[in-house]
Design a protein around this motif. Structure first.
Motif, mmCIF file in Angstrom:
data_model
loop_
_atom_site.group_PDB
_atom_site.id
_atom_site.type_symbol
_atom_site.label_atom_id
_atom_site.label_comp_id
_atom_site.label_asym_id
_atom_site.label_seq_id
_atom_site.Cartn_x
_atom_site.Cartn_y
_atom_site.Cartn_z
ATOM 1 N N MET A 280 0.926 -1.286 -0.066
ATOM 2 C CA MET A 280 0.005 -0.419 0.383
ATOM 3 C C MET A 280 0.633 1.740 0.276
ATOM 4 S SD MET A 280 -2.615 0.708 2.508
ATOM 5 C CE MET A 280 -4.684 1.255 1.325
ATOM 6 N N ASP A 281 0.548 2.283 -0.918
ATOM 7 C CA ASP A 281 1.405 3.382 -0.737
ATOM 8 C C ASP A 281 0.796 4.606 -0.180
ATOM 9 O OD1 ASP A 281 3.031 4.807 -2.081
ATOM 10 O OD2 ASP A 281 1.835 5.524 -2.769
ATOM 11 N N THR A 282 1.532 5.017 1.175
ATOM 12 C CA THR A 282 1.031 5.678 2.010
ATOM 13 C C THR A 282 1.467 7.285 1.291
ATOM 14 O OG1 THR A 282 3.207 5.612 3.287
ATOM 15 C CG2 THR A 282 1.406 4.556 3.495
ATOM 16 N N VAL A 283 0.811 8.489 1.394
ATOM 17 C CA VAL A 283 0.882 9.509 1.006
ATOM 18 C C VAL A 283 0.883 10.199 2.438
ATOM 19 C CG1 VAL A 283 0.317 11.661 -0.347
ATOM 20 C CG2 VAL A 283 -0.325 9.046 -1.200
ATOM 21 N N THR A 284 2.396 11.706 2.320
ATOM 22 C CA THR A 284 2.445 12.347 3.031
ATOM 23 C C THR A 284 1.788 13.429 3.414
ATOM 24 O OG1 THR A 284 3.642 13.220 2.496
ATOM 25 C CG2 THR A 284 4.516 11.167 4.450
ATOM 26 N N PRO A 285 0.565 14.183 4.406
ATOM 27 C CA PRO A 285 0.324 15.430 3.764
ATOM 28 C C PRO A 285 1.398 16.318 2.806
ATOM 29 C CG PRO A 285 -0.282 14.859 6.272
ATOM 30 C CD PRO A 285 0.727 14.081 5.798
ATOM 31 N N ALA A 286 2.413 16.565 3.611
ATOM 32 C CA ALA A 286 3.254 17.451 2.239
ATOM 33 C C ALA A 286 3.702 17.531 1.717
ATOM 34 C CB ALA A 286 4.463 17.626 3.101
ATOM 35 N N ASN A 287 3.294 16.079 1.082
ATOM 36 C CA ASN A 287 3.134 15.852 -0.852
ATOM 37 C C ASN A 287 2.275 16.217 -1.506
ATOM 38 O OD1 ASN A 287 6.163 14.917 -0.165
ATOM 39 N ND2 ASN A 287 5.418 12.431 0.124
ATOM 40 N N VAL A 288 1.030 15.886 -0.236
ATOM 41 C CA VAL A 288 -0.303 16.627 -1.332
ATOM 42 C C VAL A 288 -0.218 18.080 -1.443
ATOM 43 C CG1 VAL A 288 -2.495 16.431 -1.007
ATOM 44 C CG2 VAL A 288 -1.732 14.490 -0.591
ATOM 45 N N ILE A 289 0.112 18.858 -0.471
ATOM 46 C CA ILE A 289 -0.100 20.301 -0.082
ATOM 47 C C ILE A 289 1.332 20.704 -1.401
ATOM 48 C CG2 ILE A 289 0.738 22.051 0.891
ATOM 49 C CD1 ILE A 289 -0.564 20.734 3.521
ATOM 50 N N VAL A 290 2.142 19.765 -2.145
ATOM 51 C CA VAL A 290 3.077 20.631 -2.816
ATOM 52 C C VAL A 290 2.122 19.655 -3.606
ATOM 53 C CG1 VAL A 290 5.042 20.089 -3.250
ATOM 54 C CG2 VAL A 290 4.794 20.560 -0.930
ATOM 55 N N ASP A 291 1.741 18.817 -4.377
ATOM 56 C CA ASP A 291 1.429 18.737 -5.548
ATOM 57 C C ASP A 291 0.209 19.921 -6.016
ATOM 58 O OD1 ASP A 291 2.726 16.419 -5.776
ATOM 59 O OD2 ASP A 291 1.838 15.008 -5.310
ATOM 60 N N ASN A 292 -0.535 20.037 -5.523
ATOM 61 C CA ASN A 292 -2.118 21.085 -4.988
ATOM 62 C C ASN A 292 -1.097 22.033 -5.457
ATOM 63 O OD1 ASN A 292 -3.466 19.012 -4.987
ATOM 64 N ND2 ASN A 292 -4.035 20.130 -2.593
#
Length: 64
Positions: free
Chosen positions: A1-13
């Motif tokens: 399972m691939d975990t996504v950190t909130p920081a990565n989501v924010i940077v992508d957005n």
């Protein structure tokens, strides 16, 4: 399972948002001026409320 950190989501957005805003800002007519004025209003209001917040915090640590 691939975990996504909130920081990565924010940077992508943020990266995606910059691309979308650039497309709008390079549009025809008054779009560049409207984007510039909106940016200036947001920066000004963030500055004003930032100074007010710092003043309120400083007031907590000063004697009356």
């Amino acid at each position: 399972m691939d975990t996504v950190t909130p920081a990565n989501v924010i940077v992508d957005n943020v990266t995606e948002m910059i691309g979308l805003f650039t497309d709008v800002a390079m549009g025809a007519g008054l779009a560049p001026l409207l984007v510039l004025m909106g940016t200036l209003l947001v920066i000004f209001s963030m500055g004003v409320f930032g100074v007010l917040t710092l003043g309120a915090v400083a007031n907590l640590f000063t004697a009356n």
